[in-house]
Design a protein around this motif. Structure first.
Motif, PDB file in Angstrom:
ATOM      1  N   MET A 165      79.607  74.065  79.427  1.00  0.00           N
ATOM      2  CA  MET A 165      78.326  73.453  79.121  1.00  0.00           C
ATOM      3  C   MET A 165      77.240  73.938  80.079  1.00  0.00           C
ATOM      4  O   MET A 165      77.528  74.588  81.082  1.00  0.00           O
ATOM      5  N   PHE A 224      80.145  63.422  92.165  1.00  0.00           N
ATOM      6  CA  PHE A 224      81.388  64.175  92.419  1.00  0.00           C
ATOM      7  C   PHE A 224      81.453  64.656  93.869  1.00  0.00           C
ATOM      8  O   PHE A 224      82.526  64.817  94.424  1.00  0.00           O
ATOM      9  N   TYR A 245      85.723  73.609  85.302  1.00  0.00           N
ATOM     10  CA  TYR A 245      84.402  73.409  84.674  1.00  0.00           C
ATOM     11  C   TYR A 245      83.994  71.944  84.605  1.00  0.00           C
ATOM     12  O   TYR A 245      82.822  71.624  84.681  1.00  0.00           O
ATOM     13  N   THR A 246      84.969  71.075  84.411  1.00  0.00           N
ATOM     14  CA  THR A 246      84.619  69.657  84.282  1.00  0.00           C
ATOM     15  C   THR A 246      84.344  69.009  85.635  1.00  0.00           C
ATOM     16  O   THR A 246      83.921  67.870  85.709  1.00  0.00           O
ATOM     17  N   ARG A 247      84.620  69.745  86.675  1.00  0.00           N
ATOM     18  CA  ARG A 247      84.422  69.213  88.022  1.00  0.00           C
ATOM     19  C   ARG A 247      83.118  69.720  88.642  1.00  0.00           C
ATOM     20  O   ARG A 247      82.498  69.040  89.465  1.00  0.00           O
ATOM     21  N   CYS A 248      82.738  70.929  88.241  1.00  0.00           N
ATOM     22  CA  CYS A 248      81.549  71.559  88.818  1.00  0.00           C
ATOM     23  C   CYS A 248      80.305  70.780  88.434  1.00  0.00           C
ATOM     24  O   CYS A 248      80.125  70.426  87.276  1.00  0.00           O
ATOM     25  N   PHE A 249      79.444  70.495  89.415  1.00  0.00           N
ATOM     26  CA  PHE A 249      78.216  69.799  89.068  1.00  0.00           C
ATOM     27  C   PHE A 249      76.983  70.692  89.251  1.00  0.00           C
ATOM     28  O   PHE A 249      75.852  70.237  89.202  1.00  0.00           O
ATOM     29  N   GLY A 250      77.236  71.979  89.438  1.00  0.00           N
ATOM     30  CA  GLY A 250      76.138  72.938  89.376  1.00  0.00           C
ATOM     31  C   GLY A 250      75.277  73.052  90.607  1.00  0.00           C
ATOM     32  O   GLY A 250      74.083  73.322  90.494  1.00  0.00           O
ATOM     33  N   ILE A 266      76.616  74.398  84.758  1.00  0.00           N
ATOM     34  CA  ILE A 266      77.772  74.607  85.629  1.00  0.00           C
ATOM     35  C   ILE A 266      78.016  76.108  85.846  1.00  0.00           C
ATOM     36  O   ILE A 266      77.477  76.941  85.134  1.00  0.00           O
ATOM     37  N   GLY A 276      72.810  71.289  88.563  1.00  0.00           N
ATOM     38  CA  GLY A 276      72.848  71.618  87.142  1.00  0.00           C
ATOM     39  C   GLY A 276      73.296  70.458  86.266  1.00  0.00           C
ATOM     40  O   GLY A 276      72.887  70.338  85.117  1.00  0.00           O
TER      41      GLY A 276
END
Lengths: 58, 412, 263
Positions: free
Chosen positions: C153, B121, C110-115, C156, B114
């Protein structure tokens, strides 16, 4: 990924996983470096240059 | 026009004809690139994925190309570590296919996430307990190995090889290729397995969950085994396809039959293990979680028991049985049928372990969720196929991929 | 964590009385407002709209006059799994979701999740939602958003946090007052407070002084998909056996409530 990051824990899981990863990466890296250096030295010694001569460009 | 680039002693089609081929495939490729850009710029709302189908066509494509590309590591393992020297006549092609499959897999993953800009990361903030982390690390590393294996092929192009450094570099890489092949086999063992583990560890999903050894569910071993077993069949299928298109014999029969025989025994033994796994799952694991086998195959418009039969019997046992018999391997039609069925079988297995896992309801009051991909998903899945066709076309034309080609097709 | 800290550790959780729930959806609305949950113009497709708290409608499948309906509110179940290995936390490749041993809350960074959405595949409750679109608020509404909860955003995953910001706010207040412990009513989730029927009770499952501690011990209490070993912290209560049976998968011969995985 590196010790010191806050996710890093000094446990068996991290040491085994990352150990295997860095081990594999260093083999690949060292192998590649070895080939590059050896090829550079050989080229300097003039090895392999006969392939470039004689046949010419078409 | 490009004759100076074509390997000596082999015949290729005219440059014009080649350019027509390149143009057609490039058009398909551009269509895929357009869809890819849509996904990157507008987000994954371009797909038909939803909150029930977080994993869909792309992850299947990913798993399938990695399994099919398993021919590269297993052929390398057989040639460099087991010592099956005849395989040197097909290993270049296996490496090329592996390279295409793995670069495609990485590209698909880059589209699938996404937030593609945060892709790093997974390495930087790695959770070592996640199967996906292991997949990402090993996949990337192994892609590096495949690049190293593919580079000498490129450097052996007639013109590039005239450059002394390239000549020496290609030679030196060949010299220590066994080291890279061994590393590749090690990495492949883990990432193929971890891809199986991705589904196998989902203890909240009885359809996917499997018991296992230590941290590895049985699917871990089944995936590695199946990639090694079925991967070579994909290499053989594409060899047969290229022979058909070029109208030339490119690899001697004894080499094909050797790889087919090894693959056959691997498929046969894998299928027995898969049947045992399925049986145990059906009578112990799934009922232990309150679900019966037939619950997974009824109550919806698509997934019936046929898919299990297609995967295990038609795409597993039958090709396995054909390939382990001398008669089966010698018969051109049987051999071709077997390797195609094998490719279908492993692809169905990957489909089941991704899409059916998502489809099966777990909460008793939940319903089956079926999904069909959007055109953007289809186009981005065809994109790697077009890219692969293009790369095989270019590599075959300009690089000495098949060492036996000259001998088998002498030019007067 | 030392044995002393372990003793002090909280396990925040809920007990939802399904016999009280009328299915009004106030909990869903309160949750969306409280947590800045984005929405689309058309929310009819529940497969791609975000509802941290979602009310499911269950039926007993019988004809009138035996037909019966039950509404089941489903927030994130905040699974503990075995030793904190909840289904989603253990699979997240980027450590973007975490199990807190201090509160028992499963968080999402949320700022760590890359979906990658692996956590969604792992969750049998469908409690995790993906942001298929960037959030778009009706004109002026962005000024009404809660300042305590970051908006998410596109690309995510998000989910119910048991209104964790309320816990932080309550703890801040307690610290200022020189306390380290919260009273039961100091930290309550938005859905709990919004439920007009009083069907949702929230508190520390480890604390004998909290209502949930007693309520979860009811013989009519059960957890969703308990036998999978997810070890959730949301308990449900119903006097109706068919409802309790609908909370888990049972083989035909198995008795309701006797198949849970041991922890």
């Amino acid at each position: 990924m590196f010790p010191g990051f806050f996710e890093w824990i000094w446990d068996g899981g991290h040491m085994l996983f990352m150990g295997a990863l860095w081990y594999a990466l260093s083999i690949i890296g060292m192998g590649l470096t070895f080939c590059l250096i050896k090829s550079a030295i050989e080229t300097q010694q003039g090895k392999g240059s006969h392939h470039g001569d004689g046949h010419g460009h078409h | 026009m490009d004759s100076a680039l074509i390997p000596e002693g082999v015949k290729r089609c005219s440059f014009g004809k080649f350019m027509v081929f390149i143009s057609i495939v490039s058009a398909v490729l551009l269509w895929g690139v357009y869809a890819m850009l849509l996904c990157w710029l507008k987000g994954l709302n371009q797909t038909n994925m939803n909150d029930y189908y977080g994993f869909a066509l792309w992850i299947w494509a990913d798993l399938a190309v990695i399994a099919l590309g398993g021919g590269a590591f297993f052929s390398g393992f057989l040639k460099y570590l087991v010592g099956k020297d005849e395989l040197k006549n097909i290993i270049n092609y296996a490496v090329l296919i592996g390279f295409i499959c793995y670069s495609s897999a990485l590209l698909i993953l880059a589209i699938d996430i996404g937030q593609p800009l945060r892709g790093w990361f997974i390495f930087w903030h790695a959770n070592v307990h996640s199967m996906l982390t292991e997949v990402a690390f090993c996949l990337s590393c192994y892609f590096g190995v495949l690049c190293i294996e593919y580079i000498p092929l490129v450097l052996e192009n007639r013109q590039l090889n005239k450059v002394p450094f390239f000549h020496n570099f290609a030679h030196n890489l060949h010299e220590i290729m066994a080291v890279f092949a061994a590393t590749g086999a090690f990495l492949s063992f883990f990432h193929q397995g971890s891809l199986g583990g991705v589904a196998g560890v989902l203890f909240g999903r009885p359809f996917a969950y499997r018991e296992g050894v230590f941290v590895w569910p049985w699917t871990f071993f089944l995936f590695t085994w199946s990639a090694a077993a079925f991967g070579p069949c994909f290499t053989l299928s594409l060899t047969k396809l290229l022979e058909k298109i070029s109208g030339k014999k490119l690899v001697k029969d004894n080499v094909i039959e050797l790889l087919a025989k090894i693959s056959g025994w691997m498929i046969f033994t894998y299928t027995i293990a898969k049947i045992a796994d399925t049986y145990y799952w059906a009578v112990v694991t799934a009922p232990g979680k309150g679900q019966t086998l037939m619950e997974f195959y009824t109550g919806n418009a698509f997934y019936g028991i046929w898919i299990l039969v297609l995967e295990v019997i038609i795409g597993g046992l039958i090709p396995g049985l054909i390939l382990i018999t001398n008669k089966g391997r010698k018969n051109k039609y049987l051999l071709t049928t077997a390797i195609i069925l094998a490719c279908i079988g492993v692809s169905v297995n990957r489909w089941v372990m991704v899409l059916q896992v998502m489809a099966v309801p777990v909460m008793p009051f939940d319903t089956w969720a079926l999904y069909y991909p959007s055109w953007q998903e289809v186009a981005t899945t065809i994109l790697p196929v077009a890219y692969g066709v293009l790369l095989i076309g270019i590599s075959y034309r300009y690089m000495p991929i098949f060492p036996q080609e000259r001998e088998l097709n002498p030019i007067d | 964590m030392s044995a002393k800290e372990q003793k002090k550790a909280k396990r925040f959780g809920m007990v939802i009385d399904l016999d009280k729930c009328t299915g009004c959806g106030a909990c869903m609305v309160a949750c969306m407002a409280e947590n800045n949950v984005p929405f689309k113009k058309d929310e009819s497709n529940k497969l791609d709209s975000i509802t941290w708290m979602r009310v499911f409608k269950l039926t007993n499948g019988k004809e009138y006059p035996d037909a019966d309906v039950c509404y089941l509110p489903r927030p994130c179940q905040h699974c503990e799994g075995h030793d904190g290995h909840s289904p989603c936390v253990s699979v997240c490749p980027a450590t973007a979701t975490d199990y807190s041993r201090e509160t028992g809350i499963v968080s999402q960074i949320y700022t760590r999740c890359f979906g990658c959405r692996y956590c969604m595949a792992a969750c049998p409750y469908h409690a995790r939602y993906f942001n298929w679109w960037d959030p778009v608020w009706p004109k002026g509404m962005e000024k009404m958003l809660s300042p305590d909860v970051s908006v998410r955003m596109r690309g995510i995953v998000e989910k119910c946090s048991f209104c964790f910001h309320r816990y932080q706010r309550a703890m801040d207040k307690a610290h200022l007052e020189g306390r380290r412990e919260l009273a039961e009513n100091e930290y309550q989730t938005a859905c709990t407070q919004a439920c007009p029927a009083g069907a949702i009770t929230f508190g520390d499952l480890n604390n004998p002084g909290h209502a949930v501690y007693k309520l979860k011990q009811s013989p009519n209490a059960f957890r969703l998909l308990e036998r999978l070993g997810t070890n959730t912290k949301v308990y449900y209560v119903s006097e109706r056996e068919w409802v309790r049976r609908a909370g888990d998968n049972y083989l035909a011969h198995e008795k309701t409530g006797q198949v849970a995985a041991a922890h």
